[in-house]
Design a protein around this motif. Structure first.
Motif, PDB file in Angstrom:
ATOM      1  N   ALA A  16     -47.334  20.449 -49.275  1.00 51.04           N
ATOM      2  CA  ALA A  16     -48.046  21.061 -48.159  1.00 51.04           C
ATOM      3  C   ALA A  16     -47.150  20.963 -46.929  1.00 51.04           C
ATOM      4  O   ALA A  16     -46.569  19.914 -46.670  1.00 51.04           O
ATOM      5  N   VAL A  18     -47.614  21.016 -43.277  1.00 51.96           N
ATOM      6  CA  VAL A  18     -48.618  20.940 -42.219  1.00 51.96           C
ATOM      7  C   VAL A  18     -47.944  21.281 -40.893  1.00 51.96           C
ATOM      8  O   VAL A  18     -46.946  20.678 -40.526  1.00 51.96           O
ATOM      9  N   TYR A  45     -47.869  24.978 -50.044  1.00 52.41           N
ATOM     10  CA  TYR A  45     -49.101  25.268 -49.325  1.00 52.41           C
ATOM     11  C   TYR A  45     -48.859  25.162 -47.817  1.00 52.41           C
ATOM     12  O   TYR A  45     -48.831  24.061 -47.264  1.00 52.41           O
ATOM     13  N   ILE A  47     -49.949  24.979 -44.128  1.00 53.30           N
ATOM     14  CA  ILE A  47     -51.194  24.579 -43.468  1.00 53.30           C
ATOM     15  C   ILE A  47     -51.108  25.000 -42.005  1.00 53.30           C
ATOM     16  O   ILE A  47     -50.237  24.552 -41.265  1.00 53.30           O
ATOM     17  N   ASN A  48     -52.005  25.916 -41.624  1.00 53.10           N
ATOM     18  CA  ASN A  48     -52.063  26.425 -40.258  1.00 53.10           C
ATOM     19  C   ASN A  48     -53.482  26.949 -40.034  1.00 53.10           C
ATOM     20  O   ASN A  48     -53.932  27.828 -40.771  1.00 53.10           O
ATOM     21  N   TYR A  60     -53.539  27.763 -45.474  1.00 52.24           N
ATOM     22  CA  TYR A  60     -54.830  27.075 -45.474  1.00 52.24           C
ATOM     23  C   TYR A  60     -55.073  26.444 -44.111  1.00 52.24           C
ATOM     24  O   TYR A  60     -54.139  25.978 -43.463  1.00 52.24           O
ATOM     25  N   LYS A  61     -56.323  26.408 -43.693  1.00 54.39           N
ATOM     26  CA  LYS A  61     -56.666  25.850 -42.383  1.00 54.39           C
ATOM     27  C   LYS A  61     -56.488  24.341 -42.341  1.00 54.39           C
ATOM     28  O   LYS A  61     -56.240  23.761 -41.302  1.00 54.39           O
ATOM     29  N   SER A  62     -56.618  23.695 -43.482  1.00 54.42           N
ATOM     30  CA  SER A  62     -56.544  22.238 -43.579  1.00 54.42           C
ATOM     31  C   SER A  62     -56.076  21.868 -44.978  1.00 54.42           C
ATOM     32  O   SER A  62     -56.266  22.634 -45.926  1.00 54.42           O
ATOM     33  N   VAL A  63     -55.518  20.675 -45.128  1.00 56.23           N
ATOM     34  CA  VAL A  63     -55.168  20.211 -46.473  1.00 56.23           C
ATOM     35  C   VAL A  63     -56.420  20.068 -47.323  1.00 56.23           C
ATOM     36  O   VAL A  63     -56.354  20.152 -48.547  1.00 56.23           O
ATOM     37  N   VAL A  66     -57.075  23.155 -49.567  1.00 59.17           N
ATOM     38  CA  VAL A  66     -56.186  23.450 -50.690  1.00 59.17           C
ATOM     39  C   VAL A  66     -56.937  23.117 -51.978  1.00 59.17           C
ATOM     40  O   VAL A  66     -57.430  21.999 -52.142  1.00 59.17           O
ATOM     41  N   HIS A  88     -56.559  13.240 -47.602  1.00 59.24           N
ATOM     42  CA  HIS A  88     -56.831  14.235 -48.637  1.00 59.24           C
ATOM     43  C   HIS A  88     -57.634  13.550 -49.735  1.00 59.24           C
ATOM     44  O   HIS A  88     -57.383  12.388 -50.042  1.00 59.24           O
TER      45      HIS A  88
END
Length: 107
Positions: A16, A18, A45, A47-48, A60-63, A66, A88
């Protein structure tokens, strides 16, 4: 440290990023772009919380959003304190490497 944790850190199957960014020149863009161009064969992945796609990858808005487990996370943050609060549901062993602005967590 057991062998599985070491493999997750040294040979992650998923990463990920981030703080991934859509803007060339920003560290979040450069890290993601370099990971893609390096030939990494695992899942990436981005993350934004504000964009649905970065460099052709679903963001993805958050881990927590996912749908699969994440082996490692690269976090671009201004301060260490916000990275330490990273969590997570599948989190296992954690190792933190602190660089200038990048922190990597092995989950």
């Amino acid at each position: 440290m057991d062998k599985d944790n070491l493999n997750s850190m040294m040979r992650p199957k998923s990463v990920a990023v981030v703080g991934a960014s859509t803007q060339p020149g920003k560290i979040g863009y450069t890290v993601l772009d370099n990971l893609i161009k390096s030939g990494f064969t695992g899942k990436i992945y981005p993350i934004n919380p504000t964009t649905p796609e970065i460099l052709g990858l679903k963001a993805y808005k958050s881990v927590l959003d996912v749908p699969e487990s994440i082996d490692s996370a690269i976090i671009q943050e201004a301060g260490v304190s916000s990275a330490i609060s990273f969590a997570h549901p599948d989190m296992g062993f954690i190792s933190v490497f602190v660089g200038v602005v990048i922190i990597m967590l092995t989950l």
